[in-house]
Design a protein around this motif. Structure first.
Motif, PDB file in Angstrom:
ATOM      1  N   THR A   1      -1.249   4.275  -0.590  1.00  0.00           N
ATOM      2  CA  THR A   1      -2.123   4.883  -1.552  1.00  0.00           C
ATOM      3  C   THR A   1      -3.036   4.782  -1.101  1.00  0.00           C
ATOM      4  O   THR A   1      -4.090   3.846  -0.190  1.00  0.00           O
TER       5      THR A   1
ATOM      6  N   GLY B   1       1.366  -1.470  -0.068  1.00  0.00           N
ATOM      7  CA  GLY B   1      -0.175  -0.047  -0.160  1.00  0.00           C
ATOM      8  C   GLY B   1       0.938   1.033   0.236  1.00  0.00           C
ATOM      9  O   GLY B   1       1.751   1.445  -0.928  1.00  0.00           O
TER      10      GLY B   1
ATOM     11  N   THR C   1       1.022   0.113  -4.982  1.00  0.00           N
ATOM     12  CA  THR C   1       1.674   1.682  -4.475  1.00  0.00           C
ATOM     13  C   THR C   1       1.303   2.457  -5.552  1.00  0.00           C
ATOM     14  O   THR C   1       0.804   2.182  -6.286  1.00  0.00           O
TER      15      THR C   1
ATOM     16  N   LYS D   1       4.713  15.438  -9.836  1.00  0.00           N
ATOM     17  CA  LYS D   1       4.612  14.471 -10.544  1.00  0.00           C
ATOM     18  C   LYS D   1       4.236  14.143 -10.730  1.00  0.00           C
ATOM     19  O   LYS D   1       2.385  14.160 -10.707  1.00  0.00           O
TER      20      LYS D   1
ATOM     21  N   ARG E   1       1.790  -4.305   8.424  1.00  0.00           N
ATOM     22  CA  ARG E   1       2.920  -3.947   8.857  1.00  0.00           C
ATOM     23  C   ARG E   1       3.656  -3.519   8.564  1.00  0.00           C
ATOM     24  O   ARG E   1       3.122  -2.424   6.785  1.00  0.00           O
TER      25      ARG E   1
ATOM     26  N   ALA F   1       5.560   1.033   3.732  1.00  0.00           N
ATOM     27  CA  ALA F   1       6.907   0.987   3.660  1.00  0.00           C
ATOM     28  C   ALA F   1       7.725   1.419   5.015  1.00  0.00           C
ATOM     29  O   ALA F   1       8.923   1.753   5.351  1.00  0.00           O
TER      30      ALA F   1
ATOM     31  N   GLN G   1      10.376   0.027  -7.444  1.00  0.00           N
ATOM     32  CA  GLN G   1      10.655  -0.790  -7.131  1.00  0.00           C
ATOM     33  C   GLN G   1      10.142  -2.004  -6.414  1.00  0.00           C
ATOM     34  O   GLN G   1      10.514  -3.149  -6.316  1.00  0.00           O
TER      35      GLN G   1
ATOM     36  N   PHE H   1       5.089   6.294  -8.859  1.00  0.00           N
ATOM     37  CA  PHE H   1       6.272   6.743  -8.441  1.00  0.00           C
ATOM     38  C   PHE H   1       6.706   5.628  -7.605  1.00  0.00           C
ATOM     39  O   PHE H   1       8.186   5.963  -7.544  1.00  0.00           O
TER      40      PHE H   1
END
Ligand code: NAP
Length: 245
Positions: free
Chosen positions: A9, A7, A70, A194, A44, A30, A76, A73
């Motif tokens: 977003t 997530g 996600t 962005k 988590r 993250a 990874q 941008f």
């Protein structure tokens, strides 16, 4: 069905609020913001340790499906999820929010990177509004001649050491009327953003168009070629279909 939702977003937020009770979901963040919004599912926080770590986590938690919700941008984590799910055979669906399209009246300069965005501001001093998040503002250190107004969720600290900088801490969504007032009050001459797509932050694009303010807009990175839907509704329908199988 045990599902991992990657997530960070608004789509992930919408999705976790509307899940079928037969889904046992874990939302993964993250950990970029210190006080993320609380969500009504197990959450988590922190990286997995690359594709190997993600593979191990998925096996330990007996995950049957992964939703990559996600940000456009976040380059990874989507690649890691694609690789892991391909290797393990776990089902994967990505929510791919369509980028904003240029409309008549938009004064856009499209660039690929933040370094190019900094160059695109030009030599002459301008009042620049940076709405690119906190982590990449350092790219504008190469253009210290401008007056910067930076808006981000968390303070940027000393990431942009330039002589003239105003910081605003705020979390979207921001609507067009508020953005128009903001751009006018702050006497903004150029906006850097962005191309994140979606309605939550489109207000500044519409406001810039209405006020005739140029926009330097960074194109989203390429994402891996996996099954995708444009929004949370599509992901809910995909999960329902899997439940019914
Ligand atoms: P990224 O470049 O794709 O990811 C870098 C690393 O951060 C990944 O390899 C992974 O670490 C970890 N990570 C990223 N998303 C994660 C998640 N949802 N759960 C657990 N670990 C995660 O991503 P980013 O651009 O740094 O963005 C980080 C997060 O912020 C993303 O989840 C994204 O949805 C959100 N976000 C990003 C932006 C943006 O402009 N980039 C804007 C709004 C929100 P490991 O390899 O150790 O697993």
């Amino acid at each position: 069905m045990r599902v991992l939702i990657l997530g960070g977003t608004s789509e992930a937020s919408t999705l976790v609020k509307r899940l079928d009770p037969r889904i046992d979901a874990t939302l993964s963040l993250a950990g970029r913001t210190s006080a993320p919004k609380r969500e009504p599912v197990r959450t988590r926080i922190g990286g997995f340790g690359g594709p190997e770590g993600l593979t191990a986590w998925i096996a330990e938690n007996r995950i049957e499906a992964v939703i990559d919700a996600t940000h456009p941008f976040a380059a990874q984590i989507g690649r890691n999820a694609a690789l892991t799910c391909k290797r393990t055979g776990v089902a994967l669906l990505a929510i791919r929010r369509p980028a904003w399209e240029r409309r008549p009246g938009d004064l856009w300069t499209e660039v690929e990177t933040m370094a190019e965005a900094a160059l695109a501001l030009g030599e002459m001093t301008r009042r620049v509004f940076l709405t690119i998040g906190r982590l990449e503002v350092g790219a504008f250190t190469t253009a210290p001649q401008h007056d910067y107004v930076v808006r981000s969720i968390e303070p940027i600290g000393d990431a942009l050491p330039v002589p003239r900088l105003a910081e605003i801490a705020a979390r979207g969504p921001f609507d067009e009327a508020a953005e128009t007032a903001f751009l006018a009050e702050r006497r903004i001459e150029i906006l850097v953003t962005k191309n994140s797509g979606g309605p939550a932050t489109y207000g500044k694009i519409a406001a810039a168009r209405a006020l005739g303010i140029p926009v330097v807009i960074v194109r989203p990175p390429r994402k891996p070629d996996v099954a995708s839907v444009p929004d949370a509704e599509g992901a809910l329908a995909w999960l329902e279909r899997r439940l019914d199988c």
